[in-house]
Motif scaffolding. Structure first.
Motif, PDB file in Angstrom:
ATOM      1  N   SER A 115       0.859  -1.198   0.000  1.00  0.00           N
ATOM      2  CA  SER A 115       0.000   0.000   0.000  1.00  0.00           C
ATOM      3  C   SER A 115       0.883   1.232   0.000  1.00  0.00           C
ATOM      4  O   SER A 115       2.098   1.119   0.078  1.00  0.00           O
ATOM      5  N   SER A 116       0.273   2.395  -0.077  1.00  0.00           N
ATOM      6  CA  SER A 116       1.051   3.616   0.130  1.00  0.00           C
ATOM      7  C   SER A 116       1.250   3.799   1.640  1.00  0.00           C
ATOM      8  O   SER A 116       0.552   3.168   2.436  1.00  0.00           O
ATOM      9  N   PRO A 117       2.189   4.662   2.044  1.00  0.00           N
ATOM     10  CA  PRO A 117       2.386   4.851   3.487  1.00  0.00           C
ATOM     11  C   PRO A 117       1.116   5.427   4.128  1.00  0.00           C
ATOM     12  O   PRO A 117       0.437   6.249   3.520  1.00  0.00           O
ATOM     13  N   GLY A 118       0.798   4.937   5.315  1.00  0.00           N
ATOM     14  CA  GLY A 118      -0.314   5.533   6.066  1.00  0.00           C
ATOM     15  C   GLY A 118      -1.686   4.956   5.785  1.00  0.00           C
ATOM     16  O   GLY A 118      -2.691   5.488   6.243  1.00  0.00           O
ATOM     17  N   SER A 119      -1.752   3.835   5.059  1.00  0.00           N
ATOM     18  CA  SER A 119      -3.061   3.257   4.750  1.00  0.00           C
ATOM     19  C   SER A 119      -3.604   2.448   5.930  1.00  0.00           C
ATOM     20  O   SER A 119      -4.786   2.109   5.965  1.00  0.00           O
ATOM     21  N   GLY A 120      -2.709   2.112   6.859  1.00  0.00           N
ATOM     22  CA  GLY A 120      -3.142   1.358   8.043  1.00  0.00           C
ATOM     23  C   GLY A 120      -2.729  -0.103   8.039  1.00  0.00           C
ATOM     24  O   GLY A 120      -3.378  -0.927   8.681  1.00  0.00           O
ATOM     25  N   LYS A 121      -1.656  -0.430   7.344  1.00  0.00           N
ATOM     26  CA  LYS A 121      -1.187  -1.827   7.290  1.00  0.00           C
ATOM     27  C   LYS A 121      -0.820  -2.340   8.683  1.00  0.00           C
ATOM     28  O   LYS A 121      -1.236  -3.414   9.091  1.00  0.00           O
ATOM     29  N   THR A 122      -0.014  -1.551   9.386  1.00  0.00           N
ATOM     30  CA  THR A 122       0.471  -2.019  10.686  1.00  0.00           C
ATOM     31  C   THR A 122      -0.684  -2.114  11.683  1.00  0.00           C
ATOM     32  O   THR A 122      -0.775  -3.078  12.435  1.00  0.00           O
ATOM     33  N   SER A 123      -1.586  -1.141  11.652  1.00  0.00           N
ATOM     34  CA  SER A 123      -2.751  -1.194  12.555  1.00  0.00           C
ATOM     35  C   SER A 123      -3.603  -2.416  12.256  1.00  0.00           C
ATOM     36  O   SER A 123      -4.098  -3.086  13.174  1.00  0.00           O
ATOM     37  N   VAL A 214      -1.973  -8.622  -1.179  1.00  0.00           N
ATOM     38  CA  VAL A 214      -3.096  -7.855  -0.624  1.00  0.00           C
ATOM     39  C   VAL A 214      -2.761  -6.370  -0.724  1.00  0.00           C
ATOM     40  O   VAL A 214      -1.794  -5.906  -0.131  1.00  0.00           O
ATOM     41  N   VAL A 215      -3.530  -5.629  -1.497  1.00  0.00           N
ATOM     42  CA  VAL A 215      -3.291  -4.187  -1.594  1.00  0.00           C
ATOM     43  C   VAL A 215      -4.302  -3.473  -0.689  1.00  0.00           C
ATOM     44  O   VAL A 215      -5.479  -3.837  -0.642  1.00  0.00           O
ATOM     45  N   ILE A 216      -3.804  -2.518   0.070  1.00  0.00           N
ATOM     46  CA  ILE A 216      -4.668  -1.796   1.009  1.00  0.00           C
ATOM     47  C   ILE A 216      -4.760  -0.336   0.583  1.00  0.00           C
ATOM     48  O   ILE A 216      -3.746   0.310   0.332  1.00  0.00           O
ATOM     49  N   VAL A 217      -5.996   0.143   0.482  1.00  0.00           N
ATOM     50  CA  VAL A 217      -6.214   1.566   0.210  1.00  0.00           C
ATOM     51  C   VAL A 217      -7.057   2.096   1.359  1.00  0.00           C
ATOM     52  O   VAL A 217      -7.854   1.350   1.931  1.00  0.00           O
ATOM     53  N   SER A 218      -6.894   3.364   1.664  1.00  0.00           N
ATOM     54  CA  SER A 218      -7.753   3.912   2.702  1.00  0.00           C
ATOM     55  C   SER A 218      -8.611   5.011   2.098  1.00  0.00           C
ATOM     56  O   SER A 218      -8.259   5.590   1.064  1.00  0.00           O
ATOM     57  N   THR A 219      -9.724   5.262   2.770  1.00  0.00           N
ATOM     58  CA  THR A 219     -10.701   6.206   2.216  1.00  0.00           C
ATOM     59  C   THR A 219     -10.187   7.648   2.209  1.00  0.00           C
ATOM     60  O   THR A 219     -10.794   8.508   1.589  1.00  0.00           O
ATOM     61  N   THR A 220      -9.059   7.880   2.887  1.00  0.00           N
ATOM     62  CA  THR A 220      -8.503   9.239   2.870  1.00  0.00           C
ATOM     63  C   THR A 220      -7.638   9.468   1.633  1.00  0.00           C
ATOM     64  O   THR A 220      -7.127  10.559   1.426  1.00  0.00           O
ATOM     65  N   GLU A 221      -7.473   8.411   0.817  1.00  0.00           N
ATOM     66  CA  GLU A 221      -6.720   8.577  -0.422  1.00  0.00           C
ATOM     67  C   GLU A 221      -7.693   8.869  -1.569  1.00  0.00           C
ATOM     68  O   GLU A 221      -8.901   8.721  -1.406  1.00  0.00           O
ATOM     69  N   GLY A 222      -7.180   9.256  -2.688  1.00  0.00           N
ATOM     70  CA  GLY A 222      -8.063   9.513  -3.836  1.00  0.00           C
ATOM     71  C   GLY A 222      -8.618   8.208  -4.388  1.00  0.00           C
ATOM     72  O   GLY A 222      -7.960   7.178  -4.334  1.00  0.00           O
ATOM     73  N   GLU A 223      -9.850   8.256  -4.913  1.00  0.00           N
ATOM     74  CA  GLU A 223     -10.443   7.018  -5.432  1.00  0.00           C
ATOM     75  C   GLU A 223      -9.807   6.578  -6.747  1.00  0.00           C
ATOM     76  O   GLU A 223     -10.066   5.490  -7.233  1.00  0.00           O
ATOM     77  N   ASP A 224      -8.969   7.449  -7.303  1.00  0.00           N
ATOM     78  CA  ASP A 224      -8.344   7.078  -8.586  1.00  0.00           C
ATOM     79  C   ASP A 224      -6.986   6.389  -8.414  1.00  0.00           C
ATOM     80  O   ASP A 224      -6.281   6.157  -9.393  1.00  0.00           O
ATOM     81  N   LYS A 225      -6.631   6.017  -7.193  1.00  0.00           N
ATOM     82  CA  LYS A 225      -5.367   5.297  -6.955  1.00  0.00           C
ATOM     83  C   LYS A 225      -5.182   4.089  -7.892  1.00  0.00           C
ATOM     84  O   LYS A 225      -4.092   3.895  -8.424  1.00  0.00           O
ATOM     85  N   PRO A 226      -6.229   3.274  -8.103  1.00  0.00           N
ATOM     86  CA  PRO A 226      -6.024   2.094  -8.953  1.00  0.00           C
ATOM     87  C   PRO A 226      -5.602   2.428 -10.383  1.00  0.00           C
ATOM     88  O   PRO A 226      -4.841   1.675 -10.988  1.00  0.00           O
ATOM     89  N   ILE A 227      -6.102   3.532 -10.917  1.00  0.00           N
ATOM     90  CA  ILE A 227      -5.711   3.832 -12.302  1.00  0.00           C
ATOM     91  C   ILE A 227      -4.433   4.658 -12.346  1.00  0.00           C
ATOM     92  O   ILE A 227      -3.760   4.734 -13.359  1.00  0.00           O
ATOM     93  N   LYS A 228      -4.080   5.276 -11.189  1.00  0.00           N
ATOM     94  CA  LYS A 228      -2.802   5.999 -11.141  1.00  0.00           C
ATOM     95  C   LYS A 228      -1.645   5.029 -10.975  1.00  0.00           C
ATOM     96  O   LYS A 228      -0.555   5.265 -11.468  1.00  0.00           O
ATOM     97  N   ILE A 241     -10.191  -2.082   1.632  1.00  0.00           N
ATOM     98  CA  ILE A 241     -10.476  -0.649   1.710  1.00  0.00           C
ATOM     99  C   ILE A 241     -10.659  -0.321   3.195  1.00  0.00           C
ATOM    100  O   ILE A 241     -11.641  -0.748   3.811  1.00  0.00           O
ATOM    101  N   ASN A 242      -9.696   0.398   3.730  1.00  0.00           N
ATOM    102  CA  ASN A 242      -9.667   0.653   5.173  1.00  0.00           C
ATOM    103  C   ASN A 242     -10.213   2.057   5.499  1.00  0.00           C
ATOM    104  O   ASN A 242     -10.328   2.900   4.618  1.00  0.00           O
ATOM    105  N   LYS A 243     -10.485   2.253   6.751  1.00  0.00           N
ATOM    106  CA  LYS A 243     -10.978   3.534   7.295  1.00  0.00           C
ATOM    107  C   LYS A 243     -12.383   3.874   6.783  1.00  0.00           C
ATOM    108  O   LYS A 243     -12.694   5.033   6.502  1.00  0.00           O
ATOM    109  N   THR A 244     -13.246   2.845   6.671  1.00  0.00           N
ATOM    110  CA  THR A 244     -14.610   3.102   6.214  1.00  0.00           C
ATOM    111  C   THR A 244     -15.396   3.926   7.241  1.00  0.00           C
ATOM    112  O   THR A 244     -16.394   4.552   6.889  1.00  0.00           O
ATOM    113  N   ASP A 245     -14.909   3.943   8.489  1.00  0.00           N
ATOM    114  CA  ASP A 245     -15.588   4.761   9.510  1.00  0.00           C
ATOM    115  C   ASP A 245     -15.551   6.250   9.170  1.00  0.00           C
ATOM    116  O   ASP A 245     -16.377   7.027   9.637  1.00  0.00           O
TER     117      ASP A 245
END
Lengths: 293, 113
Positions: A115-123, A214-228, A241-245
């Motif tokens: 994932s990118s840094p800060g997506s919540g992998k370690t948590s 396993v790729v992790i994205v969080s909702t605080t990232e842009g939704e276009d990450k997959p195409i970027k 998809i993390n941080k759905t709260d």
């Protein structure tokens, strides 16, 4: 120069357990100065071979001068073409297959978390260790450029862990995993999470021998990450998809993100979770359990 | 900048191949890079320039062939050129396509002496 991303000589990789001052220092890539030494030996061998292979090589002899190789007038140069068709990543891929065989034989489920840094992998790992360790023994390999911070967090959460610090490198490779696994001494039938360096580009090219990526994205990232960053989504098996709260407070378009991801990889599975409030984690555990069978 | 990692792999493979062939240097190297390999040809060229210094590849002439990526539609079996992983079948419009070519990073051939 070092093999990882053009760093300097000092860019060594270190692999160690929490609490260890200095662990094993490895440098998996050869350096330019080694090569020079080799070239030297070769020229000697060549002079020996010279006395055997004479006739019929005169033309080559003439055509291949002009190289600055000292005063050796009688240097033979038999120019020939070698058809290789060799995959440049083959060394990493071969090692990855070795890792895969080892995991298979010991029935270890190895997952590569990217994932990118800060997506919540370690948590996510901390939470998973707490909730899932009664079902399976869990081991972690942590990849970061610097610090033991993540390994310390994982150790507190209660799983054996090895930290790989890649120095200036931007990804884990199969060789690092091979070494880290030996230090970890992973038991049969366990679950091994490999938390890759936070980076959506380079780790996509390096197979580690994992069963699933396993790729992790969080909702605080842009939704276009997959195409970027299509390579990463294309090579992954499941997308968390993390941080759905946080969804009610964000402009993140969940369905749009999934649609983009499916365009890049129509086989991708999605698991929506919030590590914070526990939402969706049952689906993640069910997925893990299903794979572990 | 994984291109540097890849460039050093190339050097390592060439060192081995030159040794196997009983040669000393590489005069020419041909690479094949798929348009969806994740490697940027310019970055690759730059990385190689640095990586080959004081190696068997130092004097080698380099040629990089780009291999056009292709996908096949799993619905209608149509095969077509693609520019990215967002491959929509140009024949039936389906997203169910698989990349069949264009992810390779290969050394095609070497001329060794």
């Amino acid at each position: 120069m070092c093999g990882t991303c053009g760093c300097g000589e000092e860019g060594t990789v270190s692999i160690r357990k929490p609490g260890e001052d200095t662990g094993e220092h490895t440098h998996s890539h050869s350096h330019a100065h080694d090569h020079q030494g080799h070239a030297h030996e070769h020229s000697h061998q060549h002079k020996h071979a010279h006395s055997h292979a004479h006739e019929g090589h005169q033309q080559h002899h003439e055509s291949s001068h002009g190289h600055e190789h000292g005063g050796n007038g009688h240097h033979h140069r038999h120019e020939r073409e070698i058809q290789l068709e060799i995959d440049v990543m083959q060394k990493n891929n071969l090692l990855a297959e070795r890792n895969r065989g080892y995991f298979e034989a010991k029935q270890i489920l190895a997952l590569n978390l990217v994932s990118s840094p800060g997506s919540g992998k370690t948590s996510l790992l901390e939470k998973t260790i707490k909730d899932f360790k009664s079902q399976k023994k869990i081991y972690i390999i942590e990849g970061d450029q610097q610090t033991m911070n993540d390994a310390d967090r994982i150790e507190k959460a209660g799983a054996p862990v090895v930290q790989v610090n890649t120095g200036s490198g931007c990804h884990l490779d199969a060789d690092m995993i091979n070494k880290a696994v030996k230090i970890l001494e992973v038991e049969d039938h366990s679950l091994l999470f490999i938390e890759n360096v936070g980076n959506l580009v380079c780790p996509s090219l390096f197979n580690l021998g994992e069963q699933k990526r396993v790729v992790i994205v969080s909702t605080t990232e842009g939704e276009d990450k997959p195409i970027k960053y299509p390579n990463m989504f294309q090579s992954s098996d499941v997308c968390i998809i993390n941080k759905t709260d946080l969804l009610p407070y964000l402009d993140f378009d969940l369905e749009k993100m999934k649609e983009y991801a499916l365009r890049v990889n129509h086989q991708l599975e999605f698991i929506e979770i919030s590590v914070k409030n526990g939402e969706g984690l049952n689906k993640w555990y069910a997925w893990l359990k299903n794979l572990s069978l | 900048m994984h291109e540097m990692s890849i460039a050093l792999n190339i050097v390592e493979i060439c060192e081995d191949e030159v040794k196997k062939a009983g040669g000393q240097v590489v005069n020419r190297i041909e690479l094949e890079i798929g348009t969806l390999s994740g490697v940027i040809p310019d970055a690759m060229e730059f990385a190689i320039q640095e990586a080959v210094k004081e190696t068997v590849l130092q004097q080698a002439e380099r040629k990089i062939h780009l291999k056009q990526a292709k996908a096949r539609c799993q619905e209608c079996d149509h095969t077509f050129d693609i520019d990215d992983f967002v491959a929509v079948c140009i024949s039936c419009g389906s997203f169910k396509t698989e990349v069949i070519q264009g992810k390779e990073i290969k050394i095609k051939s070497l001329v060794v002496s």
